[in-house]
Design a protein around this motif. Structure first.
Motif, PDB file in Angstrom:
ATOM      1  N   ILE A  76      37.063  28.572  20.562  1.00 45.47           N
ATOM      2  CA  ILE A  76      36.640  28.351  21.864  1.00 45.47           C
ATOM      3  C   ILE A  76      36.838  28.943  22.886  1.00 45.47           C
ATOM      4  O   ILE A  76      36.276  29.395  23.724  1.00 45.47           O
ATOM      5  N   LEU A 131      32.446  39.466  29.674  1.00 43.35           N
ATOM      6  CA  LEU A 131      31.161  40.319  29.717  1.00 43.35           C
ATOM      7  C   LEU A 131      30.442  39.915  30.985  1.00 43.35           C
ATOM      8  O   LEU A 131      29.532  40.624  31.510  1.00 43.35           O
ATOM      9  N   GLU A 132      30.539  38.598  31.324  1.00 43.94           N
ATOM     10  CA  GLU A 132      29.698  38.165  32.535  1.00 43.94           C
ATOM     11  C   GLU A 132      30.035  39.191  33.710  1.00 43.94           C
ATOM     12  O   GLU A 132      29.283  39.482  34.588  1.00 43.94           O
ATOM     13  N   LEU A 134      36.095  29.435   3.125  1.00 42.52           N
ATOM     14  CA  LEU A 134      35.402  28.076   4.111  1.00 42.52           C
ATOM     15  C   LEU A 134      36.437  27.733   4.991  1.00 42.52           C
ATOM     16  O   LEU A 134      35.787  27.489   6.152  1.00 42.52           O
ATOM     17  N   PHE A 170      33.202  35.915  26.914  1.00 41.45           N
ATOM     18  CA  PHE A 170      31.985  35.588  27.445  1.00 41.45           C
ATOM     19  C   PHE A 170      32.249  35.930  29.118  1.00 41.45           C
ATOM     20  O   PHE A 170      31.599  36.604  29.944  1.00 41.45           O
ATOM     21  N   LYS A 212      28.841  42.492  33.644  1.00 44.09           N
ATOM     22  CA  LYS A 212      27.369  42.567  34.090  1.00 44.09           C
ATOM     23  C   LYS A 212      27.291  42.435  35.648  1.00 44.09           C
ATOM     24  O   LYS A 212      26.320  43.080  36.124  1.00 44.09           O
ATOM     25  N   ALA A 225      36.434  32.557  22.756  1.00 50.14           N
ATOM     26  CA  ALA A 225      35.105  33.050  23.053  1.00 50.14           C
ATOM     27  C   ALA A 225      34.613  32.936  24.519  1.00 50.14           C
ATOM     28  O   ALA A 225      34.077  33.638  25.082  1.00 50.14           O
ATOM     29  N   ARG A 226      35.090  31.874  25.308  1.00 47.86           N
ATOM     30  CA  ARG A 226      34.974  31.705  26.520  1.00 47.86           C
ATOM     31  C   ARG A 226      35.371  32.704  27.413  1.00 47.86           C
ATOM     32  O   ARG A 226      34.980  33.491  28.312  1.00 47.86           O
ATOM     33  N   LYS A 278      28.275  45.775  37.262  1.00 47.69           N
ATOM     34  CA  LYS A 278      27.108  46.601  37.130  1.00 47.69           C
ATOM     35  C   LYS A 278      25.953  46.360  38.046  1.00 47.69           C
ATOM     36  O   LYS A 278      25.287  47.256  38.452  1.00 47.69           O
ATOM     37  N   MET A 279      25.445  45.054  38.153  1.00 52.10           N
ATOM     38  CA  MET A 279      24.274  44.495  39.001  1.00 52.10           C
ATOM     39  C   MET A 279      24.752  44.999  40.396  1.00 52.10           C
ATOM     40  O   MET A 279      23.829  45.359  41.101  1.00 52.10           O
ATOM     41  N   ALA A 299      22.649  47.577  42.834  1.00 49.49           N
ATOM     42  CA  ALA A 299      22.197  47.111  44.095  1.00 49.49           C
ATOM     43  C   ALA A 299      22.365  48.240  45.211  1.00 49.49           C
ATOM     44  O   ALA A 299      21.673  48.421  46.070  1.00 49.49           O
ATOM     45  N   LYS A 336      39.021  25.374  15.728  1.00 48.89           N
ATOM     46  CA  LYS A 336      37.845  25.457  16.482  1.00 48.89           C
ATOM     47  C   LYS A 336      38.435  25.532  18.155  1.00 48.89           C
ATOM     48  O   LYS A 336      37.648  26.201  18.768  1.00 48.89           O
ATOM     49  N   GLU A 383      52.275  44.470  32.784  1.00 52.31           N
ATOM     50  CA  GLU A 383      50.857  44.850  32.752  1.00 52.31           C
ATOM     51  C   GLU A 383      50.818  46.005  31.698  1.00 52.31           C
ATOM     52  O   GLU A 383      49.967  45.900  30.737  1.00 52.31           O
ATOM     53  N   ASP A 384      51.512  46.920  31.837  1.00 48.89           N
ATOM     54  CA  ASP A 384      51.802  48.298  30.724  1.00 48.89           C
ATOM     55  C   ASP A 384      51.794  47.492  29.278  1.00 48.89           C
ATOM     56  O   ASP A 384      51.280  48.027  28.352  1.00 48.89           O
TER      57      ASP A 384
END
Lengths: 688, 688
Positions: free
Chosen positions: B659, B669-670, B649, B666, B673, B662-663, B676-677, B681, B655, B119-120
């Motif tokens: 993807i 990030l989710e 180009l 994402f 979020k 990016a997943r 935080k939500m 609450a 690709k 992990e380090d």
């Protein structure tokens, strides 16, 4: 005070007698010492007073249930999937009630919500050790300008950006369509606002101006005649980083041109271009291009660091509002949403857009040929009967061609936008890249083809000089007219009408408009479409100077003059002609840096070729033309190599900023290590 | 079993009767189904058995107190600032006890410690959804190959890398100097191991080989004659990503050359170069260079993704062991440490190193001129008296020159290392960049100057072909000899001596050495100095093929043959000749990608010039040489532009990997979020 009077008259209910300190819990822009409070609105559900930040205009035929649903979703708590913002309908203005759209809403927020939103969007602020750090609510008190509840900590532009972000990320939960509008389908997890926009229910969403701040900004920016720099920090404070970087670049570019202009004036007045100095000027040109672009990168990194956008991470990009496709599962998010196959888009790009661009280039070439025929005809008329009128006639073809070029650029711009829209790009960034590329290639070709033809095919330096001057001056005059004065004139007419109406009904002496009328006035203003056209204009001016100024040294002088007026007209246009734009967090000038660098590479080639064509150099290699060309090619390759080495050697970020960034990174690594160590210690304690 | 017998004899105390399942708590490499257990050592303080991973050799005159202190620091718990590793002294071997250095230590670790170390260092492993993620102990059970306590989850190379990292980051706390060595000063927070290295107390630190794994690897890699690809995953498993990427590149490069070789053979045998096809071959060459380099980027991104290094973040870089300076405060970490002013370093670079490199280039040119004189002399002797011996004499100057080039390269390499060391770079990466640049420029010049001279000044294509062939063949033979067979032969002598000694004292039939002797044998092996020389060789071969193969199409064939033997000799050298190197987590081939791309740009220019010199093209433009040159220059500029556009180009990452990345982004990030939500609450609940 007049505006308080006005407030009472408008539909917005102001709690006139609310205790002054209660206002501090909600947004109020600017630092203490504000001359007057901002206009305020009241959220009808919670009953809290708030300063309106953003206006939403819905179509006048929007169903009542859709409005009720949207407002409740905006007001709803975050844990219920709402945006947790304050919103109220704008009251009727002074104008014709029948013509007015009643569905205009004002959105505001509590400070608490704005601060948590600042964390969401990843805003960077100055920390108490002088570095820039991502804002977090947990240690808000360690940020430099954070006092009390945080009033004045966020600029109004930042608050508006946060509100926009929260509205944009307001997502559908279980709704299958917008209530009352069955054709406006919604998918769980997709942005509601984007769907409303693409279905035409939401006409526009724009941030409101702050009249006092605007007055102060415009006074320090363009209203006083002064020999000082632009107030870049104030521009950034009011309009955001994207705008401020554009004006910073414009100013930098102007200063960078001054040496060229200073050298150019004696060259022009004493006809030095007939002597050896012609070559020196071209070499100077080359070095200048490379160096100013490299230095700009460093300067822009300094600005972006100071403004906190340099280390900011890009947010996850949502699809553009106009994107459409067949329902499927997004491979990245796993959500059901419209997908459009990439191969289909590629086919559209390569089978339609590319041929179309080539066709436009052909048409542009055709126009150029017609120009040369006209030029020849004018010359023959003048030769047959040389008098004052035929002397003027000599300039007519150039002027007509310059106007035609501008018209073709404008027409092409619209078609390029349509085509790029039709290519159906999923992300705004990809749309922008394709649009910029299309427009750049055509504009470059359209503006410079005739000059290249004159320089290298006709090899007529006198005609080149004349054409360059005509093109440059005509396009500058046209641009200033089209860009600032025409929209201003149209705007002024509307303003006057509005003020007359207000004065008619209220007979007030003060021309300051009440909130409802002010918002409606701003809603009618043209929308600022981003810095694209402004950068494009600079790009073409940069082309004129870097490509051909060695044959017409006055070009730099003309461009400097143009840029000085450009600062004023652009500043005026931002403050008075257009709606206030949302802040764009920009780290640099983006794709334009690449475009300017590409132009400077072309400038190396062009200048070397011009040197090769100069009579002095030709005389020097009078025995062998082959030797001349080989030397020119060798010099050109050497210069290009030098250019790439220079770009590689000069660091893109100044050292003091690099150290600050490294320190931040080091501290976060140390903190992580400490946290891990504590955890390990606790774990071993637990085991014992 | 022979090795158990041997174990008892060596100084390492093995708990022969320890229950077999207890071993699973500690490191034991490889998956279940291992033929035999690895040799084990016992930590004398904790009494735990462990598999040795890394050997430390201290100078034989190290003070006893320094050793005691170092071992206690290594064994100490992490919360006390120790490395929390297991360590034991190596027992005496079979050799001469007086000559042997007794201060050799074996370092191992518990599984628990290795996992937290993973992990380090930010190791990426396959997650149960098929993506690659940074390993964390908290959700270790969600990683694909994690079973039970995690045996076999980390490869031995990864374990060794982790141990090295933990040793490297073992920092001084309050010690002001190494006990017993007052001249070896320590500063709080600085690495102990690096200080011991720079003071010569720690002679070397190297990872141990695993004989069974090595045998399996070498069998599948180079021992069987086969028509299959290299076992890249197994190479990566044993040697790490840096090595595996080199061998991957070597293989890729060989395959990429095959079309060239296939086309080249008929060109050579049927003397096609006298016809139009000469130009076609040059054009083919151009396109080939660009395309293979772009495709390699994508291929290497795939490999790096599969191996989990693509998204891995770079660790904070510590100063190099050899770096020295005046005590001051580091502006990044704020710690007191030696600093060296950058301006002083720049002065050394620009006032000493650059002039020295230029001097070397001049000497190289001088050598080239002597070669041409020798060439002329040999030719005149042959012309005077043409017979078999003077025929052979014609080749002698080329061969001598090729040998001289290799010697100059070697000598320059040592001086460049000395100079770069003297420039006193703070970071290893900056040292490497300066060294690579120095060596590349000189080697390029030294190897290709004569060819450029022959091609463009003498314009003698027959001589060019002959020189190219001689240079290529001679340098290949020399390289293979210097690189693999010479060190192997030296190594073999030492091995035999050692085995003879062991056999003498123990009279064992089995030639498998006991642990103590095996470690000492490995300690005596040469140290592998990284992939630098291997890449440099490929770079020069790439140069021969891409620059001049259109005049000597057999070059590609020769390079393919060389590469095939290179795979075998390099594999052999890695497995048998050198000490095992520590794993280097590499994302790509780094600065070499840039070097190869620079070469391919030069190749475009060279090939265009060669096309311009070809008789067919000259015939076509027989009227005007100027026209010919202008056309060639135009074509060259077009090709260069095309090259840059192609590079822009073609996306650098395929690709499907894009993807996946990016997943991952994402999802993180989710998750943020959501967190935080939940916090919001809870906060609102607390308020109520």
């Amino acid at each position: 005070m007049a505006h308080r009077e006005a407030n009472r008259i408008t539909g917005v209910q102001t709690h006139k007698n609310a205790p002054p300190h209660s206002a501090s819990l909600y947004f109020s822009p600017g630092a203490p010492g504000e001359e007057r409070m901002a206009e305020q609105a009241v959220d009808s559900t919670s009953g809290t007073r708030f300063t309106p930040l953003v206006a939403l205009e819905l179509a006048s035929n929007t169903k009542e249930e859709a409005i009720v649903w949207l407002l409740s979703r905006i007001r709803d708590k975050q844990q219920n999937g709402g945006a947790d913002l304050l919103v109220e309908q704008l009251g009727p203005g002074a104008g014709d009630q029948k013509k007015e759209n009643p569905n205009v809403f004002l959105v505001g927020s509590t400070w608490q919500r704005l601060l948590s939103g600042a964390e969401d969007v990843g805003l960077f602020k100055e920390y108490n050790d002088g570095s820039m750090r991502g804002f977090t609510c947990a240690n808000k008190h360690n940020f430099t300008d954070f006092n009390g509840e945080g009033e004045g900590f966020l600029s109004m532009a930042e608050c508006q950006y946060i509100v926009k972000h929260e509205l944009d990320t307001l997502r559908a939960i279980k709704e299958t369509h917008v209530p009352g509008h069955t054709n406006a389908k919604l998918y769980p997890g997709k942005s509601i606002v984007r769907r409303l926009q693409s279905k035409g229910i939401l006409i526009q969403m724009f941030p409101l101006h702050h009249q006092d701040e605007l007055k102060r900004l415009s006074f320090s920016w363009y209203k006083k005649v002064k020999l000082s720099l632009q107030p870049l920090d104030a521009i950034r404070h009011y309009f955001g980083e994207g705008q401020a970087l554009y004006f910073g670049f414009l100013e930098y570019f102007t200063f960078a041109l001054i040496p060229m202009a200073v050298v150019g004036i004696p060259y022009y007045t004493f006809d030095w271009e007939d002597y050896d100095k012609y070559v020196m000027f071209a070499v100077f040109n080359l070095v200048w291009c490379t160096v100013i672009l490299e230095l700009w990168k460093r300067f822009s990194a300094s600005l972006a660091y100071r403004w906190g956008t340099l280390s900011r991470k890009k947010a996850f990009e949502e699809p553009r509002p106009g994107f459409h496709g067949v329902l499927g599962f997004n491979p990245v998010t796993g959500r059901e949403e419209p997908l459009y196959p990439n191969t289909k888009r590629q086919l559209r790009v390569y089978l339609v857009s590319v041929p179309f661009v080539l066709l436009c280039l052909y048409i542009s070439l055709y126009g150029m040929m017609i120009y040369f025929q006209m030029e020849g005809w004018a010359l023959s008329v003048h030769d047959d009967n040389p008098n004052f009128w035929t002397g003027i006639l000599l300039f007519i073809p150039s002027i007509i061609y310059a106007v035609v070029i501008e018209i073709m650029n404008l027409a092409y711009r619209y078609v390029a936008e349509f085509l790029t829209e039709w290519e159906n790009h999923r992300l705004e960034s990809s749309y922008q890249n394709h649009l910029v590329l299309k427009v750049l290639v055509f504009n470059f070709f359209n503006c410079f083809a005739s000059l290249f033809y004159i320089a290298f095919v006709m090899q007529d330096m006198v005609l080149l000089r004349q054409s360059l001057a005509t093109l440059l001056i005509t396009s500058q005059i046209l641009n200033q007219f089209m860009e600032a004065f025409l929209p201003y004139w149209l705007q002024r007419r509307r303003n006057k009408k509005m003020i007359r109406k207000v004065q008619k009904t209220k007979t007030l002496q003060d021309v300051e408009l009440p909130l409802a009328d002010q918002v409606r006035l701003e809603a009618d203003m043209s929308t600022y479409l981003g810095t694209f056209d402004d950068y494009l204009e600079l790009f073409l001016l940069f082309g004129y100077v870097s490509l051909f100024s060695c044959v017409y040294p006055l070009a730099a002088v003309l461009v400097v003059l143009n840029n000085v007026t450009e600062v004023y007209s652009d500043a005026f246009k931002m403050c008075r002609v257009f709606k206030r734009p949302f802040l764009e967090p920009a780290t640099n000038i983006g794709v334009w840096q690449l475009a300017f660098e590409a132009m400077s590479v072309i400038a190396v080639v062009t200048n070397c070729a011009l040197i090769g064509l100069s009579p002095q150099v030709k005389d020097y290699f009078s025995e062998s033309e082959t030797q001349l060309i080989l030397w020119i090619v060798a010099v050109e390759h050497g210069l290009l190599a030098l250019k790439f080495i220079l770009a590689y050697l000069i660091p893109d970020v100044p050292k003091h900023i690099h150290i600050k960034l490294a320190r931040l990174e080091f501290e976060s690594l140390e903190a992580l290590k400490k946290k891990k160590m504590l955890e390990a210690a606790e774990l071993s304690k637990g085991v014992q």
